[in-house]
Design a protein around this motif. Structure first.
Motif, PDB file in Angstrom:
ATOM      1  N   GLU A  16      -2.153  -3.735  -7.258  1.00 27.37           N
ATOM      2  CA  GLU A  16      -2.542  -2.352  -7.533  1.00 27.37           C
ATOM      3  C   GLU A  16      -2.194  -1.454  -6.352  1.00 27.37           C
ATOM      4  N   SER A  17      -2.444  -1.930  -5.132  1.00 28.96           N
ATOM      5  CA  SER A  17      -2.100  -1.168  -3.939  1.00 28.96           C
ATOM      6  C   SER A  17      -0.589  -0.980  -3.843  1.00 28.96           C
ATOM      7  N   TYR A  18       0.153  -2.039  -4.171  1.00 29.44           N
ATOM      8  CA  TYR A  18       1.607  -1.958  -4.139  1.00 29.44           C
ATOM      9  C   TYR A  18       2.105  -0.951  -5.166  1.00 29.44           C
ATOM     10  N   LYS A  19       1.543  -0.968  -6.370  1.00 28.96           N
ATOM     11  CA  LYS A  19       1.939  -0.011  -7.407  1.00 28.96           C
ATOM     12  C   LYS A  19       1.651   1.413  -6.967  1.00 28.96           C
ATOM     13  N   THR A  20       0.489   1.630  -6.368  1.00 31.09           N
ATOM     14  CA  THR A  20       0.107   2.957  -5.918  1.00 31.09           C
ATOM     15  C   THR A  20       1.063   3.454  -4.848  1.00 31.09           C
ATOM     16  N   ASN A  21       1.282   2.620  -3.823  1.00 31.30           N
ATOM     17  CA  ASN A  21       2.173   3.024  -2.740  1.00 31.30           C
ATOM     18  C   ASN A  21       3.594   3.221  -3.243  1.00 31.30           C
ATOM     19  N   THR A  22       4.027   2.329  -4.115  1.00 31.48           N
ATOM     20  CA  THR A  22       5.371   2.442  -4.654  1.00 31.48           C
ATOM     21  C   THR A  22       5.511   3.706  -5.481  1.00 31.48           C
ATOM     22  N   THR A  23       4.533   4.024  -6.298  1.00 35.50           N
ATOM     23  CA  THR A  23       4.596   5.221  -7.132  1.00 35.50           C
ATOM     24  C   THR A  23       4.663   6.473  -6.267  1.00 35.50           C
ATOM     25  N   ILE A  24       3.822   6.555  -5.259  1.00 34.12           N
ATOM     26  CA  ILE A  24       3.827   7.725  -4.376  1.00 34.12           C
ATOM     27  C   ILE A  24       5.126   7.791  -3.589  1.00 34.12           C
ATOM     28  N   GLU A  25       5.601   6.665  -3.075  1.00 37.53           N
ATOM     29  CA  GLU A  25       6.859   6.647  -2.339  1.00 37.53           C
ATOM     30  C   GLU A  25       8.022   7.041  -3.235  1.00 37.53           C
ATOM     31  N   LEU A 127      19.356  18.016 -10.953  1.00 32.79           N
ATOM     32  CA  LEU A 127      17.986  18.490 -10.746  1.00 32.79           C
ATOM     33  C   LEU A 127      17.147  18.313 -12.013  1.00 32.79           C
ATOM     34  N   THR A 128      17.718  18.592 -13.160  1.00 34.02           N
ATOM     35  CA  THR A 128      16.999  18.418 -14.421  1.00 34.02           C
ATOM     36  C   THR A 128      16.647  16.954 -14.642  1.00 34.02           C
ATOM     37  N   GLU A 129      17.604  16.075 -14.374  1.00 34.73           N
ATOM     38  CA  GLU A 129      17.351  14.641 -14.549  1.00 34.73           C
ATOM     39  C   GLU A 129      16.284  14.140 -13.574  1.00 34.73           C
ATOM     40  N   LEU A 130      16.364  14.604 -12.331  1.00 38.82           N
ATOM     41  CA  LEU A 130      15.355  14.202 -11.342  1.00 38.82           C
ATOM     42  C   LEU A 130      13.969  14.713 -11.736  1.00 38.82           C
ATOM     43  N   LEU A 131      13.910  15.932 -12.247  1.00 36.12           N
ATOM     44  CA  LEU A 131      12.609  16.463 -12.670  1.00 36.12           C
ATOM     45  C   LEU A 131      12.028  15.662 -13.825  1.00 36.12           C
ATOM     46  N   SER A 132      12.870  15.181 -14.732  1.00 33.65           N
ATOM     47  CA  SER A 132      12.332  14.371 -15.826  1.00 33.65           C
ATOM     48  C   SER A 132      11.838  13.023 -15.307  1.00 33.65           C
ATOM     49  N   LEU A 133      12.563  12.428 -14.345  1.00 33.99           N
ATOM     50  CA  LEU A 133      12.084  11.171 -13.731  1.00 33.99           C
ATOM     51  C   LEU A 133      10.778  11.389 -12.980  1.00 33.99           C
ATOM     52  N   ILE A 134      10.712  12.490 -12.258  1.00 34.43           N
ATOM     53  CA  ILE A 134       9.487  12.797 -11.504  1.00 34.43           C
ATOM     54  C   ILE A 134       8.318  12.994 -12.464  1.00 34.43           C
ATOM     55  N   HIS A 135       8.588  13.677 -13.556  1.00 34.34           N
ATOM     56  CA  HIS A 135       7.521  13.906 -14.545  1.00 34.34           C
ATOM     57  C   HIS A 135       7.038  12.584 -15.133  1.00 34.34           C
ATOM     58  N   LEU A 137       7.136   9.592 -13.659  1.00 35.46           N
ATOM     59  CA  LEU A 137       6.351   8.893 -12.628  1.00 35.46           C
ATOM     60  C   LEU A 137       5.011   9.587 -12.398  1.00 35.46           C
ATOM     61  N   ASP A 138       5.020  10.918 -12.465  1.00 34.26           N
ATOM     62  CA  ASP A 138       3.769  11.655 -12.293  1.00 34.26           C
ATOM     63  C   ASP A 138       2.798  11.320 -13.426  1.00 34.26           C
ATOM     64  N   SER A 139       3.319  11.220 -14.642  1.00 30.41           N
ATOM     65  CA  SER A 139       2.464  10.845 -15.781  1.00 30.41           C
ATOM     66  C   SER A 139       1.917   9.436 -15.588  1.00 30.41           C
ATOM     67  N   PHE A 140       2.751   8.532 -15.088  1.00 28.40           N
ATOM     68  CA  PHE A 140       2.289   7.177 -14.807  1.00 28.40           C
ATOM     69  C   PHE A 140       1.246   7.189 -13.696  1.00 28.40           C
ATOM     70  N   GLY A 141       1.458   8.036 -12.686  1.00 34.12           N
ATOM     71  CA  GLY A 141       0.528   8.114 -11.563  1.00 34.12           C
ATOM     72  C   GLY A 141      -0.848   8.597 -11.963  1.00 34.12           C
ATOM     73  N   ARG A 142      -0.922   9.379 -13.020  1.00 31.73           N
ATOM     74  CA  ARG A 142      -2.226   9.862 -13.485  1.00 31.73           C
ATOM     75  C   ARG A 142      -3.066   8.722 -14.043  1.00 31.73           C
ATOM     76  N   TYR A 143      -2.397   7.684 -14.568  1.00 34.05           N
ATOM     77  CA  TYR A 143      -3.124   6.565 -15.147  1.00 34.05           C
ATOM     78  C   TYR A 143      -3.515   5.531 -14.104  1.00 34.05           C
ATOM     79  N   VAL A 144      -2.875   5.571 -12.948  1.00 33.97           N
ATOM     80  CA  VAL A 144      -3.259   4.655 -11.875  1.00 33.97           C
ATOM     81  C   VAL A 144      -4.439   5.297 -11.161  1.00 33.97           C
ATOM     82  N   LEU A 152      -1.405  13.597  -5.620  1.00 29.87           N
ATOM     83  CA  LEU A 152      -0.919  14.086  -6.912  1.00 29.87           C
ATOM     84  C   LEU A 152      -0.828  15.615  -6.931  1.00 29.87           C
ATOM     85  N   ALA A 153      -1.801  16.286  -6.342  1.00 28.52           N
ATOM     86  CA  ALA A 153      -1.769  17.752  -6.300  1.00 28.52           C
ATOM     87  C   ALA A 153      -0.579  18.246  -5.474  1.00 28.52           C
TER      88      ALA A 153
END
Length: 167
Positions: A16-25, A127-135, A137-144, A152-153
């Motif tokens: 879980e710690s690895y997932k959190t750090n990996t997601t933020i990184e 930039l559009t593709e990166l924003l979709s990837l970021i979105h 990961l951000d959606s995944f980060g909300r569930y962690v 997250l903010a």
């Protein structure tokens, strides 16, 4: 058996710690790449604007030159000079000599303009593709649950800045 249960709990905490750090990184890496793409697109847009301004200045100079040439020829036509034909040939030759470099400069500026537009489109698609990837990961980060809300903010604020620069 209790020892195995404790080991399983530790490994779950570690995962879980690895997932959190990996997601933020991952989010930070993607955001940095997106900010770089956004900055490059802005710089290319500024360069394109400067290129357009140069072409307007050249066009204005050509317009002034042609008007001076026409007015001069018009007044020479009204005057009764003996060598009027030679002066017309000189002015027409001068006009042709000035037109060739102007046409070459316009052709080069147009090619540069097209290249800049292509580069800007590439940067915006990246930039559009990166924003979709970021979105995603951000959606995944909300569930962690272990990701802190400050991270997250911060990521969401950086994303909003990128969205404004994309328009």
């Amino acid at each position: 058996m209790e020892n195995n249960l404790n080991n399983d709990m530790r490994s779950d905490d570690h995962i879980e710690s690895y997932k959190t750090n990996t997601t933020i990184e991952d989010l930070n890496k993607l955001l940095l790449m997106a900010e770089d793409a956004s900055d490059k697109a802005k710089a290319l847009s500024n360069e394109m604007i400067a290129n357009k301004q140069k072409s307007y200045w050249i066009l204005g100079g050509a317009y002034v030159f042609v008007n001076i040439l026409v007015i001069t020829v018009f007044f020479l036509d009204m005057a009764q000079y003996e060598y009027r034909r030679y002066l017309f040939v000189i002015f027409i030759g001068l006009g042709i000599v000035m037109a060739i470099p102007l046409l070459i400069m316009f052709a080069n500026m147009r090619k540069k303009q097209m290249k800049l537009e292509e580069d800007i489109q590439i940067e915006y698609s990246v930039l559009t593709e990166l924003l979709s990837l970021i979105h995603e990961l951000d959606s995944f980060g909300r569930y962690v649950e272990s990701i802190d809300s400050v991270s997250l903010a911060t990521i969401r604020m950086r994303m909003k800045r990128l969205r404004f620069s994309l328009k």
